[in-house]
Scaffold this motif. Structure first.
Motif, PDB file in Angstrom:
ATOM      1  N   SER A  62     -34.478  -6.532  12.741  1.00 19.68           N
ATOM      2  CA  SER A  62     -34.690  -5.337  11.925  1.00 19.68           C
ATOM      3  C   SER A  62     -34.531  -5.704  10.446  1.00 19.68           C
ATOM      4  O   SER A  62     -33.928  -6.729  10.117  1.00 19.68           O
ATOM      5  N   PRO A  63     -35.053  -4.867   9.553  1.00 28.98           N
ATOM      6  CA  PRO A  63     -34.880  -5.157   8.123  1.00 28.98           C
ATOM      7  C   PRO A  63     -33.414  -5.281   7.717  1.00 28.98           C
ATOM      8  O   PRO A  63     -33.069  -6.133   6.892  1.00 28.98           O
ATOM      9  N   SER A  64     -32.546  -4.472   8.307  1.00 26.44           N
ATOM     10  CA  SER A  64     -31.124  -4.572   7.946  1.00 26.44           C
ATOM     11  C   SER A  64     -30.525  -5.893   8.431  1.00 26.44           C
ATOM     12  O   SER A  64     -29.701  -6.496   7.742  1.00 26.44           O
ATOM     13  N   GLU A  65     -30.955  -6.367   9.600  1.00 27.89           N
ATOM     14  CA  GLU A  65     -30.489  -7.673  10.096  1.00 27.89           C
ATOM     15  C   GLU A  65     -30.993  -8.791   9.195  1.00 27.89           C
ATOM     16  O   GLU A  65     -30.252  -9.742   8.894  1.00 27.89           O
ATOM     17  N   GLN A  66     -32.239  -8.682   8.745  1.00 23.23           N
ATOM     18  CA  GLN A  66     -32.790  -9.685   7.840  1.00 23.23           C
ATOM     19  C   GLN A  66     -32.052  -9.679   6.511  1.00 23.23           C
ATOM     20  O   GLN A  66     -31.779 -10.744   5.937  1.00 23.23           O
TER      21      GLN A  66
END
Length: 99
Positions: A62-66
C-alpha cells in the motif's frame, strides 16, 4: 531487502504505444485491411505492459507501507552518512583531495 530482483525490462525493449497507434491511424487513412492486425498488436502490447506492472516489486504494498519503507531507508542512509563522517574525522584514512 537484499533479495535479487529479476530484470523486468530487457535492454532496448520499447514500451511506447505511440508507434502502434500511429500505424493504426495510417491503416485507417488508407482504408487498409491491416487495421485489425495492428489493433491486435496494440492489445498484445497493452497486455504485456499490464503483466510487467503486476510483476513490479512493491506493487502489492500500500502507499502507506511504501512511505514507511522509504522513511526506513532514508534513516539508514542518514545513519550511514553520519558513520562515514565520523570515520573520516578520525583521520585513519588518507583521502585523496580532488583537484
Amino acid at each position: 531487502m537484499a533479495a535479487s530482483q529479476p530484470k523486468l525490462e530487457k535492454e532496448g525493449d520499447d514500451c511506447s504505444l505511440l508507434p502502434l497507434v500511429h500505424d493504426i491511424i495510417k491503416c485507417m487513412d488508407k482504408d487498409s485491411q491491416d487495421v485489425h492486425q495492428e489493433l491486435t498488436k496494440l492489445k498484445a502490447k497493452i497486455q504485456e505492459a499490464r503483466e510487467q506492472i503486476s510483476n513490479m516489486p512493491g506493487i502489492d504494498s500500500s502507499p502507506s507501507e511504501q512511505q514507511q519503507q522509504l522513511a526506513t531507508l532514508r534513516e539508514q542512509v542518514r545513519t550511514k552518512n553520519q558513520l562515514l563522517q565520523k570515520y573520516k574525522s578520525l583521520c585513519m584514512f588518507d583521502v585523496p583531495k580532488a583537484s
